[in-house]
Scaffold this active site. Structure first.
Site, PDB file in Angstrom:
ATOM      1  N   PHE A 164     -11.640 -12.942  17.194  1.00 19.11           N
ATOM      2  CA  PHE A 164     -10.370 -13.189  16.532  1.00 19.11           C
ATOM      3  C   PHE A 164      -9.756 -14.460  17.093  1.00 19.11           C
ATOM      4  CE2 PHE A 164      -6.065 -12.853  15.098  1.00 19.11           C
ATOM      5  CZ  PHE A 164      -6.258 -12.420  13.791  1.00 19.11           C
ATOM      6  N   LYS A 179     -17.070 -17.588   9.377  1.00 18.77           N
ATOM      7  CA  LYS A 179     -17.689 -16.624  10.294  1.00 18.77           C
ATOM      8  C   LYS A 179     -19.076 -16.188   9.832  1.00 18.77           C
ATOM      9  CE  LYS A 179     -13.668 -14.717  12.673  1.00 18.77           C
ATOM     10  NZ  LYS A 179     -12.744 -13.572  12.824  1.00 18.77           N
ATOM     11  N   ASP A 186     -13.731 -14.991   6.298  1.00 10.60           N
ATOM     12  CA  ASP A 186     -14.155 -13.812   7.053  1.00 10.60           C
ATOM     13  C   ASP A 186     -15.010 -12.948   6.123  1.00 10.60           C
ATOM     14  OD1 ASP A 186     -14.401 -11.690   8.763  1.00 10.60           O
ATOM     15  OD2 ASP A 186     -12.277 -11.327   9.032  1.00 10.60           O
ATOM     16  N   GLU A 224      -9.031 -23.462   2.805  1.00 18.92           N
ATOM     17  CA  GLU A 224      -8.770 -22.174   3.459  1.00 18.92           C
ATOM     18  C   GLU A 224      -8.931 -22.354   4.966  1.00 18.92           C
ATOM     19  OE1 GLU A 224      -7.581 -19.348   3.609  1.00 18.92           O
ATOM     20  OE2 GLU A 224      -8.928 -17.718   3.041  1.00 18.92           O
ATOM     21  N   ASP A 225      -8.193 -21.575   5.752  1.00 15.60           N
ATOM     22  CA  ASP A 225      -8.334 -21.689   7.204  1.00 15.60           C
ATOM     23  C   ASP A 225      -9.669 -21.129   7.684  1.00 15.60           C
ATOM     24  OD1 ASP A 225      -7.574 -19.053   6.588  1.00 15.60           O
ATOM     25  OD2 ASP A 225      -5.998 -18.929   8.098  1.00 15.60           O
ATOM     26  N   ARG A 273       0.543 -19.944  15.155  1.00 15.58           N
ATOM     27  CA  ARG A 273       0.034 -20.918  14.178  1.00 15.58           C
ATOM     28  C   ARG A 273       0.183 -22.355  14.676  1.00 15.58           C
ATOM     29  NH1 ARG A 273      -0.965 -18.251   9.222  1.00 15.58           N
ATOM     30  NH2 ARG A 273       0.476 -16.575   8.701  1.00 15.58           N
ATOM     31  N   LYS A 282      -0.663 -18.928   4.195  1.00 19.65           N
ATOM     32  CA  LYS A 282      -0.081 -19.981   5.023  1.00 19.65           C
ATOM     33  C   LYS A 282      -1.116 -20.653   5.916  1.00 19.65           C
ATOM     34  CE  LYS A 282       3.640 -16.781   5.696  1.00 19.65           C
ATOM     35  NZ  LYS A 282       4.337 -15.985   6.739  1.00 19.65           N
ATOM     36  N   ASP A 332      -3.078 -17.289  12.569  1.00 18.08           N
ATOM     37  CA  ASP A 332      -2.063 -16.475  13.235  1.00 18.08           C
ATOM     38  C   ASP A 332      -2.603 -15.143  13.717  1.00 18.08           C
ATOM     39  OD1 ASP A 332      -2.357 -15.408  10.499  1.00 18.08           O
ATOM     40  OD2 ASP A 332      -0.713 -14.083  11.084  1.00 18.08           O
TER      41      ASP A 332
HETATM   42  P1  IMP Z   1     -11.197 -12.602   4.120  1.00 17.41           P
HETATM   43  O1  IMP Z   1     -10.593 -12.424   2.747  1.00 17.41           O
HETATM   44  O2  IMP Z   1     -11.677 -11.307   4.716  1.00 17.41           O
HETATM   45  O3  IMP Z   1     -12.254 -13.693   4.178  1.00 17.41           O
HETATM   46  O4  IMP Z   1     -10.008 -12.972   5.081  1.00 17.41           O
HETATM   47  C1  IMP Z   1      -9.665 -14.287   5.333  1.00 17.41           C
HETATM   48  C2  IMP Z   1      -8.277 -14.309   5.923  1.00 17.41           C
HETATM   49  O5  IMP Z   1      -8.168 -13.388   7.018  1.00 17.41           O
HETATM   50  C3  IMP Z   1      -7.982 -15.680   6.491  1.00 17.41           C
HETATM   51  O6  IMP Z   1      -7.357 -16.508   5.551  1.00 17.41           O
HETATM   52  C4  IMP Z   1      -7.087 -15.349   7.673  1.00 17.41           C
HETATM   53  O7  IMP Z   1      -5.732 -15.290   7.239  1.00 17.41           O
HETATM   54  C5  IMP Z   1      -7.517 -13.974   8.107  1.00 17.41           C
HETATM   55  N1  IMP Z   1      -8.460 -14.061   9.259  1.00 17.41           N
HETATM   56  C6  IMP Z   1      -9.772 -13.746   9.263  1.00 17.41           C
HETATM   57  N2  IMP Z   1     -10.319 -13.934  10.486  1.00 17.41           N
HETATM   58  C7  IMP Z   1      -9.306 -14.388  11.271  1.00 17.41           C
HETATM   59  C8  IMP Z   1      -9.217 -14.789  12.664  1.00 17.41           C
HETATM   60  O8  IMP Z   1     -10.185 -14.787  13.447  1.00 17.41           O
HETATM   61  N3  IMP Z   1      -7.997 -15.199  13.096  1.00 17.41           N
HETATM   62  C9  IMP Z   1      -6.900 -15.245  12.287  1.00 17.41           C
HETATM   63  N4  IMP Z   1      -6.939 -14.887  10.984  1.00 17.41           N
HETATM   64  C10 IMP Z   1      -8.127 -14.461  10.491  1.00 17.41           C
HETATM   65 MG    MG Z   2      -3.568 -14.559   8.400  1.00 12.68          MG
END
Ligand code: IMP
Ligand code: MG
Length: 183
Positions: free
Chosen positions: A161, A140, A112, A108-109, A174, A52, A168
């Protein structure tokens, strides 16, 4: 800038700091729209939002792109434990739009670890699009597991975070129009 600790949207939580203001986000999203428009001089462009988290970013972004495009979404889920990603990804909603032969822009938002994105990119590549690129509002730069470059990045985010503008914490915050870290 309103850094009021009394923001009624925050469920009684307080803002440690506003990392990106509404205006900063709008300016950067406009720039990304211009960049994306220039990067796709021809072909069919399908903007694919990863739900989302991308919903607000995507809706602002596509309105800054001045060439034809289509929009669809996908919903991905990691198998098993929701707090520690297993690295396997499953599509809970698969885009209905044909991907073959199109330029796909995966929105993508925040990147990470990049775990989910890497798996999704593999899955999308297998459908023979003309190209697949990633556009992330925030990055990041910890993404040791992301085997694909992020072509378009809004901001290089601090390792905190963050919530707001689609991001969220336990499904809350959100709708906050700025991006903040909370106390
Ligand atoms: P990844 O697969 O570890 O890159 O995770 C990415 C997902 O983790 C994002 O789409 C977010 O939903 C969540 N996420 C990672 N860092 C944050 C943050 O600082 N705030 C909120 N959601 C985060
Ligand atoms: Mg999330």
């Amino acid at each position: 800038m309103n850094t009021s600790t009394a923001d009624p949207r925050l469920l009684g939580r307080t803002v440690r700091r506003i990392v990106y203001s509404k205006d900063q986000i709008a300016e950067r999203v406009h720039e990304l729209g211009v960049e994306i428009t220039k990067s796709y001089p021809d072909g069919e462009l399908l903007v694919l939002g990863l739900l989302k988290g991308s919903f607000i970013f995507l809706s602002d972004l596509v309105r800054e792109v001045t060439r034809p495009l289509q929009v669809d979404f996908l919903v991905a889920s990691s198998y098993g434990d929701s707090t520690v990603s297993s690295g396997n990804v499953r599509l809970l909603y698969d885009p209905e739009t044909e991907l073959e032969g199109k330029h796909i822009l995966l929105v993508e938002d925040i990147v990470d670890t990049g775990r989910t994105l890497s798996r999704l990119m593999d899955l999308l590549q297998a459908r023979k699009p003309q190209s697949v690129e990633i556009c992330a509002l925030l990055h990041k730069h910890l993404a040791t597991e992301l085997r694909y470059p992020t072509r378009f990045i809004g901001f290089d985010a601090p390792n905190e975070f963050l919530v707001g503008y689609g991001l969220d914490h336990a499904e809350n915050f959100r709708h906050i129009p700025y991006i903040a870290s909370l106390q």
